[in-house]
Design a protein around this motif. Sequence first.
Motif, PDB file in Angstrom:
ATOM      1  N   PRO A 100       0.824  -1.209   0.000  1.00  0.00           N
ATOM      2  CA  PRO A 100       0.000   0.000   0.000  1.00  0.00           C
ATOM      3  C   PRO A 100       0.859   1.261   0.000  1.00  0.00           C
ATOM      4  O   PRO A 100       1.906   1.313   0.651  1.00  0.00           O
ATOM      5  N   LEU A 101       0.389   2.280  -0.719  1.00  0.00           N
ATOM      6  CA  LEU A 101       1.134   3.530  -0.809  1.00  0.00           C
ATOM      7  C   LEU A 101       0.182   4.696  -0.580  1.00  0.00           C
ATOM      8  O   LEU A 101      -0.837   4.823  -1.262  1.00  0.00           O
ATOM      9  N   PHE A 102       0.527   5.539   0.394  1.00  0.00           N
ATOM     10  CA  PHE A 102      -0.236   6.758   0.674  1.00  0.00           C
ATOM     11  C   PHE A 102       0.552   7.950   0.142  1.00  0.00           C
ATOM     12  O   PHE A 102       1.754   8.076   0.396  1.00  0.00           O
ATOM     13  N   LEU A 103      -0.149   8.832  -0.565  1.00  0.00           N
ATOM     14  CA  LEU A 103       0.484   9.978  -1.213  1.00  0.00           C
ATOM     15  C   LEU A 103      -0.187  11.267  -0.765  1.00  0.00           C
ATOM     16  O   LEU A 103      -1.416  11.388  -0.791  1.00  0.00           O
ATOM     17  N   LEU A 104       0.624  12.230  -0.360  1.00  0.00           N
ATOM     18  CA  LEU A 104       0.129  13.490   0.199  1.00  0.00           C
ATOM     19  C   LEU A 104       0.126  14.585  -0.861  1.00  0.00           C
ATOM     20  O   LEU A 104       1.035  14.673  -1.696  1.00  0.00           O
ATOM     21  N   SER A 105      -0.904  15.433  -0.802  1.00  0.00           N
ATOM     22  CA  SER A 105      -0.999  16.553  -1.734  1.00  0.00           C
ATOM     23  C   SER A 105      -1.464  17.802  -1.006  1.00  0.00           C
ATOM     24  O   SER A 105      -2.341  17.748  -0.146  1.00  0.00           O
ATOM     25  N   THR A 106      -0.865  18.948  -1.365  1.00  0.00           N
ATOM     26  CA  THR A 106      -1.335  20.254  -0.886  1.00  0.00           C
ATOM     27  C   THR A 106      -2.035  21.025  -1.997  1.00  0.00           C
ATOM     28  O   THR A 106      -2.401  22.193  -1.813  1.00  0.00           O
ATOM     29  N   ASP A 107      -2.230  20.388  -3.146  1.00  0.00           N
ATOM     30  CA  ASP A 107      -2.852  21.057  -4.291  1.00  0.00           C
ATOM     31  C   ASP A 107      -4.376  21.077  -4.101  1.00  0.00           C
ATOM     32  O   ASP A 107      -5.121  20.392  -4.796  1.00  0.00           O
TER      33      ASP A 107
END
Length: 552
Positions: free
Chosen positions: A125-132
């Motif tokens: 599993p891969l969690f990806l963070l975004s501030t967009d």
Amino acid sequence: MTDFKNYKVPYSISSDYSEKVAYFSMEFAIHQPLKIYSGGLGFLSGSHLRSAYELGQNLIGIGILWKYGYYDQTRHHDQTLKPEWYEKTYSFLEDTGIKFQVTVHDVPVWVKAFYLAPDTFKSAPLFLLSTDLPENDYLSQTITHKLYDSDTAAKIAQCLLLGIGGAKLLDILNFNPDVYHLNEAHGVSAVFHLMRKFGSKKEVQKRLVFTTHTPEEAGNEKHDIHLLNKMSFFNGYSVDEVKKLTGMEGDVFNHSLAALRFARKANGVSELHGKVSRQMWKSYKNIPEITHITNSQNFKYWADKQLYHYMEQDDVALFEDRKQFLKKRAFDIVADQTGKLMNPKVLTIVWARRFASYKRAELITRDIRRFDALMRNSKYPIQIIWAGKPYPLDYNAISVFNQLVHLSKQYSNMAVCTGYELTLSKRLKQASDIWLNNPRVPREASGTSGMTASMNGGVNLSTFDGWICEFAEHGKNSFIVPPSNYASMHVEEQDEYDLNKLYEVLEKEILPLYYDNPEGWRALVQKGMKDVIGFFESNRMAKEYYDLMYKS
């Protein structure tokens, strides 16, 4: 729907790998459609997550969703390099519904978490963070726009997001890792969140491990400690408190040194790199012993299975036919890009990886008379393909790329490709008879591209550096530029020595063997294919991380 409030890895966990691990990395090369990587660090972390999935490990990845990726490599009108940035959209990522805030420069910034499920590309599993996000001002949105942003403040904000933001996400998921693994020091700000969570440095050290990929002290990330403080990098700890916690002196904060001093265990990424790292950091107090776990790549993703099948069946005709097919298929891509029609029967040399000065992409061309003779040799013809991405503001590396483009216009048997990402990487490895690797020793920490070349019937021709030192048997599974006492040489002397020896090996050993002794050549190719999957396959690496780094 996935339960993100009490998250558990959604596949059966092997009893050998029950410890919960959060693996922080700035880039992951999982599959071609997910363009959140630049080069070797991402290729390595991608293979790590694939093997974690195959082995049933209780591990999740923490990364960043880069809106524009690293960059898209296109061309100007004269075929030279043109960096472009295009927005990426991904229907296969799941919006977790998780939104939270991190403080950047004393301002709250909203963060959203996206999820790559294991079944999508057969990875952990891969969690990806975004501030967009529309809730943020434009400057805050740009934090997750470009991987390795050239602006110093933006880069610091990215590191802060990966570290503190990633650690916060794990709390929200209620995942509670036994081990926080920093793959490079980009995410070291996590320690300042973990200090608040666990209350002491000793408790953080019980849970933190660190992998360094950089064999030079100058290559480790450093920033002004007061700038970091202004940007809220230390999660409310004062500069004096940070200096006391990390043992930093002066006004420079060394990210790798901080990671080492907060880690219970640390490792380099090859046997040689482990030695270089121990030497590099030996004068620093309060760091753990630095061991090594040699980088490796994932067989299921990278290797051509039919080539292995025909080798195992000892079917010479079908083995040779398959390699010819693989070359022809790759050459169609080369022809489409460059107008150069390569011949699958001709010895094909490929140099393809990240363009960095120490990797010396253009080394073989520096003696232009000798290079010209090599390119026009009718008895032992060759063809050479280059590909790779320079950092978009590394003008020296871009200049080298462009020099090769201009030089290629003089030869029908020389091509320079753009768009070097996972798919082109795999195709060029399948096309290679010789995988050329000539970094300046000892600056290559590992260099895994040669592993996947071997998995596709390519033979390594390399300087004696990185993983090659553990793999190579000259003339049996690869070819080596014979090492010398480089420490006593100036850079120019080292380059000249390596260039001359490279030509000697190529002209006196490789070309005659390929054309005059096809059985001997095939034996060498196949020994390389067998040897590389013995130790340099990432399931072994993922197992070693549990055995040597994660288990208490």
